[in-house]
Design an enzyme around this catalytic site. Structure first.
Site, PDB file in Angstrom:
ATOM      1  N   GLN A  29       5.364 -18.151  29.011  1.00 45.32           N
ATOM      2  CA  GLN A  29       5.492 -17.772  30.423  1.00 45.32           C
ATOM      3  C   GLN A  29       4.165 -17.916  31.160  1.00 45.32           C
ATOM      4  O   GLN A  29       4.115 -18.445  32.261  1.00 45.32           O
ATOM      5  CB  GLN A  29       5.951 -16.309  30.546  1.00 45.32           C
ATOM      6  CG  GLN A  29       7.436 -16.117  30.440  1.00 45.32           C
ATOM      7  CD  GLN A  29       8.204 -16.664  31.628  1.00 45.32           C
ATOM      8  OE1 GLN A  29       7.893 -16.392  32.785  1.00 45.32           O
ATOM      9  NE2 GLN A  29       9.234 -17.430  31.346  1.00 45.32           N
ATOM     10  N   HIS A 108       8.112  -9.298  32.804  1.00 43.95           N
ATOM     11  CA  HIS A 108       9.290  -8.645  32.215  1.00 43.95           C
ATOM     12  C   HIS A 108       8.988  -7.148  32.226  1.00 43.95           C
ATOM     13  O   HIS A 108       7.835  -6.746  32.048  1.00 43.95           O
ATOM     14  CB  HIS A 108       9.489  -9.184  30.786  1.00 43.95           C
ATOM     15  CG  HIS A 108      10.594  -8.554  30.004  1.00 43.95           C
ATOM     16  ND1 HIS A 108      11.801  -8.180  30.563  1.00 43.95           N
ATOM     17  CD2 HIS A 108      10.684  -8.233  28.683  1.00 43.95           C
ATOM     18  CE1 HIS A 108      12.581  -7.672  29.614  1.00 43.95           C
ATOM     19  NE2 HIS A 108      11.916  -7.690  28.471  1.00 43.95           N
ATOM     20  N   GLU A 227      31.550 -29.314  15.658  1.00 47.09           N
ATOM     21  CA  GLU A 227      32.604 -28.630  16.415  1.00 47.09           C
ATOM     22  C   GLU A 227      32.178 -27.247  16.914  1.00 47.09           C
ATOM     23  O   GLU A 227      32.556 -26.837  18.002  1.00 47.09           O
ATOM     24  CB  GLU A 227      33.868 -28.473  15.547  1.00 47.09           C
ATOM     25  CG  GLU A 227      34.500 -29.790  15.122  1.00 47.09           C
ATOM     26  CD  GLU A 227      35.063 -30.610  16.291  1.00 47.09           C
ATOM     27  OE1 GLU A 227      35.056 -30.138  17.431  1.00 47.09           O
ATOM     28  OE2 GLU A 227      35.483 -31.761  16.032  1.00 47.09           O
TER      29      GLU A 227
HETATM   30  N1  NAP Z   1       9.308 -17.242  26.136  1.00 48.96           N
HETATM   31  C1  NAP Z   1       9.665 -17.294  27.420  1.00 48.96           C
HETATM   32  O1  NAP Z   1       9.680 -18.324  28.058  1.00 48.96           O
HETATM   33  C2  NAP Z   1      10.032 -16.015  28.144  1.00 48.96           C
HETATM   34  C3  NAP Z   1      11.165 -15.986  28.992  1.00 48.96           C
HETATM   35  C4  NAP Z   1      11.396 -14.852  29.751  1.00 48.96           C
HETATM   36  C5  NAP Z   1      10.513 -13.769  29.658  1.00 48.96           C
HETATM   37  N2  NAP Z   1       9.435 -13.828  28.819  1.00 48.96           N
HETATM   38  C6  NAP Z   1       8.519 -12.686  28.777  1.00 48.96           C
HETATM   39  O2  NAP Z   1       7.186 -13.203  28.978  1.00 48.96           O
HETATM   40  C7  NAP Z   1       6.257 -12.362  28.287  1.00 48.96           C
HETATM   41  C8  NAP Z   1       5.385 -13.232  27.410  1.00 48.96           C
HETATM   42  O3  NAP Z   1       6.205 -13.831  26.427  1.00 48.96           O
HETATM   43  P1  NAP Z   1       5.878 -15.294  25.870  1.00 48.96           P
HETATM   44  O4  NAP Z   1       7.101 -15.735  25.124  1.00 48.96           O
HETATM   45  O5  NAP Z   1       5.350 -16.136  26.967  1.00 48.96           O
HETATM   46  O6  NAP Z   1       4.698 -14.941  24.853  1.00 48.96           O
HETATM   47  P2  NAP Z   1       3.976 -15.930  23.797  1.00 48.96           P
HETATM   48  O7  NAP Z   1       4.162 -17.321  24.232  1.00 48.96           O
HETATM   49  O8  NAP Z   1       4.449 -15.559  22.429  1.00 48.96           O
HETATM   50  O9  NAP Z   1       2.452 -15.451  23.841  1.00 48.96           O
HETATM   51  C9  NAP Z   1       1.735 -15.244  25.015  1.00 48.96           C
HETATM   52  C10 NAP Z   1       0.247 -15.210  24.811  1.00 48.96           C
HETATM   53  O10 NAP Z   1      -0.147 -13.945  24.287  1.00 48.96           O
HETATM   54  C11 NAP Z   1      -1.228 -14.142  23.380  1.00 48.96           C
HETATM   55  N3  NAP Z   1      -1.225 -13.059  22.379  1.00 48.96           N
HETATM   56  C12 NAP Z   1      -0.298 -12.831  21.420  1.00 48.96           C
HETATM   57  N4  NAP Z   1      -0.619 -11.744  20.709  1.00 48.96           N
HETATM   58  C13 NAP Z   1      -1.792 -11.292  21.221  1.00 48.96           C
HETATM   59  C14 NAP Z   1      -2.628 -10.201  20.901  1.00 48.96           C
HETATM   60  N5  NAP Z   1      -2.325  -9.340  19.913  1.00 48.96           N
HETATM   61  N6  NAP Z   1      -3.780 -10.046  21.629  1.00 48.96           N
HETATM   62  C15 NAP Z   1      -4.080 -10.888  22.640  1.00 48.96           C
HETATM   63  N7  NAP Z   1      -3.318 -11.946  22.993  1.00 48.96           N
HETATM   64  C16 NAP Z   1      -2.181 -12.138  22.291  1.00 48.96           C
HETATM   65  C17 NAP Z   1      -0.937 -15.483  22.747  1.00 48.96           C
HETATM   66  O11 NAP Z   1      -2.183 -16.018  22.301  1.00 48.96           O
HETATM   67  P3  NAP Z   1      -2.296 -17.071  21.061  1.00 48.96           P
HETATM   68  O12 NAP Z   1      -2.021 -18.417  21.652  1.00 48.96           O
HETATM   69  O13 NAP Z   1      -3.674 -16.920  20.605  1.00 48.96           O
HETATM   70  O14 NAP Z   1      -1.273 -16.641  20.057  1.00 48.96           O
HETATM   71  C18 NAP Z   1      -0.315 -16.271  23.878  1.00 48.96           C
HETATM   72  O15 NAP Z   1      -1.278 -16.950  24.625  1.00 48.96           O
HETATM   73  C19 NAP Z   1       7.087 -11.330  27.556  1.00 48.96           C
HETATM   74  O16 NAP Z   1       7.180 -10.181  28.363  1.00 48.96           O
HETATM   75  C20 NAP Z   1       8.445 -11.982  27.438  1.00 48.96           C
HETATM   76  O17 NAP Z   1       9.503 -11.045  27.324  1.00 48.96           O
HETATM   77  C21 NAP Z   1       9.201 -14.923  28.053  1.00 48.96           C
END
Ligand code: NAP
Length: 330
Positions: A29, A108, A227
């Site tokens: 995101q 979120h 399917e």
């Molecule tokens: N996935 C989606 O497209 C999606 C859709 C709707 C809503 N959301 C919401 O968006 C938010 C982010 O989700 P996401 O899926 O985008 O997350 P993500 O891609 O898994 O990670 C986001 C970032 O957080 C960093 N991170 C992870 N653990 C960390 C820690 N312990 N300390 C510091 N930084 C850390 C990661 O760094 P590294 O690169 O170093 O791991 C990465 O850059 C959440 O609230 C989720 O519910 C996401």
């Protein structure tokens, strides 16, 4: 309930262009928010730990900084960290560096709804939650389109929280599809329910059960996969573009008769009761507590459940089917 939907004319994007914005967490995101806002003329910096996200931000032309550093510099902080770790990152790096007048933005509502993050009274707390994955948020923006976003205000210390949230939503392209006003609680509860019951939990369990039923009855796994799993996309695309009646106009009469006479045998009263229980667990905080306890105690159960579905006949059959269409192999 009537929805309030905002468009570009309701927002003041030029004003956001004078506000230093930081995206904290350059993942799925965060990257889409950062790139779309930058392309909309907003000054964006990135707060990111060393690692994959840091390198990606550099490749995209940003100069990422540590999280505590950007928190000190920016006025609008867009927190796009995984839900399960956002609370502890906030405690260590964000909360202690907050100053009056700043705006905490969430993509979120999870951490605010369940109080894993408790911001001080002197900051605004807002949410812009696009309804789709980051990759789609970015690609639709690049195509001159957008995906709808839910917007909510939890705390309005400055009196300008809504103006900032609307400008942020416009900056990521969501006004092209509609910015819908809601609350942190409604967004979080409906989002968790949708992903558990339909989008992720429901669809995984339904397709696995259907696939295994055909295979156990002696059908070839690849046929069962075609399917019960592969064709799902075509029907979901029709539903997405045309609604239920529109989808039914495009399938055969045989398929539709099977649909209207058999569907409720699969998802009947028992499933509806299970859905109600799942919703009750979401609303009572039981699910959120269970998930955060699991994460904080090392995530062993989560990892083993994830592993259980790897390398199954279902996955092998899927690989065979996708190998027929090399263009699917992105
Ligand atoms: N996935 C989606 O497209 C999606 C859709 C709707 C809503 N959301 C919401 O968006 C938010 C982010 O989700 P996401 O899926 O985008 O997350 P993500 O891609 O898994 O990670 C986001 C970032 O957080 C960093 N991170 C992870 N653990 C960390 C820690 N312990 N300390 C510091 N930084 C850390 C990661 O760094 P590294 O690169 O170093 O791991 C990465 O850059 C959440 O609230 C989720 O519910 C996401």
């Amino acid at each position: 309930m009537a929805l309030t939907v905002y468009r570009e004319r309701d927002a003041n994007l030029p004003k956001l262009r004078n506000t230093p914005v930081a995206v904290v967490g350059y993942g799925n995101q965060g990257r889409a928010h950062a790139l779309n806002l930058r392309d909309s003329g907003v000054s964006v910096s990135i707060g990111q730990r060393e690692g994959a996200g840091f390198r990606q931000a550099e490749l995209d032309g940003f100069e990422p900084m540590s999280i505590d550093q950007v928190v000190q510099q920016a006025d609008l902080l867009i927190i796009s960290l995984p839900d399960e770790c956002a609370g502890e990152v906030y405690e260590k790096l964000v909360g202690p560096n907050l100053r009056p007048g700043q705006v905490l933005g969430f993509v979120h509502g999870f951490n605010i709804r369940y109080s894993f993050i408790k911001p001080p009274d002197h900051v605004d707390v807002i949410m812009v939650a696009p309804k789709g994955p980051g990759t789609l948020l970015r690609s639709s923006y690049e195509e001159g389109k957008g995906i709808p976003a839910l917007m909510a205000i939890h705390q309005d210390a400055s009196g300008h929280a809504k103006r900032i949230a609307l400008a942020w939503a416009v900056g990521i392209g969501s006004a092209r599809a509609g910015i819908i006003e809601t609350t942190f609680a409604a967004e979080t509860e409906a989002d968790l329910f949708g992903e558990q019951v339909v989008l992720c939990g429901g669809i995984s369990a339904l397709t696995k059960a259907a696939f295994e039923t055909l295979v156990d009855a002696g059908y070839a796994p690849e046929l069962a996969y075609l399917e019960c799993v592969h064709e799902l996309k075509q029907v979901v695309d029709l539903l997405y573009e045309r609604g239920l009646s529109g989808m039914r106009e495009k399938i055969s009469n045989t398929a539709e008769y099977g649909d209207v006479t058999r569907g409720t045998r699969v998802i009947g009263e028992e499933s509806r009761q299970a859905m109600k229980k799942i919703l009750a667990d979401i609303r009572s905080d039981q699910f959120a507590k269970e998930w955060i306890d699991e994460y904080r105690s090392g995530g062993e159960t989560f990892r083993s459940l994830h592993k259980k579905d790897e390398d199954t006949l279902y996955e092998q059959a899927g690989e065979q089917v996708r190998a027929l269409m090399p263009w699917l192999n992105k």
